[in-house]
Design an enzyme around this catalytic site. Sequence first.
Site, PDB file in Angstrom:
ATOM      1  CG  ASP A   1      -7.887  -4.740   2.133  1.00 15.04           C
ATOM      2  OD1 ASP A   1      -8.892  -4.184   2.487  1.00 15.04           O
ATOM      3  OD2 ASP A   1      -8.005  -4.634   0.623  1.00 15.04           O
TER       4      ASP A   1
ATOM      5  CE1 TYR B   1      -3.362  -2.674   0.769  1.00 12.46           C
ATOM      6  CE2 TYR B   1      -4.573  -0.714   1.178  1.00 12.46           C
ATOM      7  CZ  TYR B   1      -4.751  -1.980   1.001  1.00 12.46           C
ATOM      8  OH  TYR B   1      -5.847  -2.579   0.642  1.00 12.46           O
TER       9      TYR B   1
ATOM     10  CE  LYS C   1       1.628 -18.037  -2.000  1.00 11.76           C
ATOM     11  NZ  LYS C   1       0.449 -19.187  -2.003  1.00 11.76           N
TER      12      LYS C   1
ATOM     13  CG  ASP D   1      -2.362 -20.240  -0.683  1.00 10.62           C
ATOM     14  OD1 ASP D   1      -1.863 -20.361   0.443  1.00 10.62           O
ATOM     15  OD2 ASP D   1      -1.957 -20.949  -1.579  1.00 10.62           O
TER      16      ASP D   1
END
Length: 356
Positions: A248, A143, A192, A224
């Site tokens: 988010d 971001y 991740k 995931d």
Amino acid sequence: MADYKITLLKGDGIGPEIVNQAVKVLDKASEKFNFSVEYVEALLGGCAIDATGVPLPDETVEKCKASDSVLLGAVGGPKWDNQPGNNRPEAGLLGIRGALGLFANLRPSVIFGPLKSASPIKDEIIGGNLDIMIVRELTGGIYFGKKGRTEVNGSPAAWDTEMYSVPEVERIARVAFDLAMKRNKKLTSVDKANVLESSRLWRETVNRISKEYPEVELNHLYVDNAAMQLVRNPRQFDVIVTSNIFGDILSDEASMIAGSIGMLASASLSDGKLGLYEPIHGSAPDIAGQGIANPLATILSVAMMLRYSLNQPDAADAIETAVAKVLETHRTPDIYEEGFTKVSTDEMGDLVCQAL
Ligand code: IPM
Ligand code: MG
């Protein structure tokens, strides 16, 4: 008697309607628990663009910094869709998070007993209750990383960067471990790390900080898998800590498990006492001005403000209890079910005040 100065950023769409209800409830709580509140209004988002040309005027930052706490409605709407990326209402929201150093975003996903049937997840999966706290890093990562447009093989291309420094991960990890200590002492860090270098640094750092919290049981999930586990078995989670973008996404998912995005509050905290409190839903321009928006997420954000910034835990508990009580009989249209009384935004605010 404590006297608090609160900056109101009502924002766009349903923002003003829902903040007005939350102010009513805060005023009522102040009478009951013997403190006083003074309000200052400032512009953020589309309304600020209309009035000043930019989504985050300097004056807004100054007013927020001079207050004990900030209550935000929501920003954005189709009216400002043609603004350049760096002048959209959302840029104002990111700007205020950065300017106030609000690096820790707390997003609780709780089911209020009477709303259990509103969750799209089967009863036997939800079990008796759901109480997950998502701790989202809020002022770093993709971001806030460098971004730009370029050209690749003669075609236009664009890029964003995900970067985390060790101190950024350390401080958000400590917030999450501290919260876990006050709850069920279970922390899941989501990353991740099988693909991203920034995630590998994240994981190493969280592991190192975990040594300061031997009582907290820590595990790691890839994002995931975490997204899948949230609907498969949400009860395995207590506190989740994750990066800006993963937080988010996962917090929207978790909000739906809890039944309605119209119910969930959030707190964005800095190193100091100053915090910004807002519902996690957006400005819902399609229903603005109709008196049908659900003000409960904003009212519950006031409860979080009382708990985390103003040190009035009894008032916070009382508001949450009042909301649960009203939900036994009354509903706004978004959470309406047969057998309940349908009420407007304003009536819902009044009912919570009465129940207080
Ligand atoms: C949120 C919102 C914001 C975000 C948008 C409006 C910029 O989705 O608070 O979750 O992505 O952080
Ligand atoms: Mg979001």
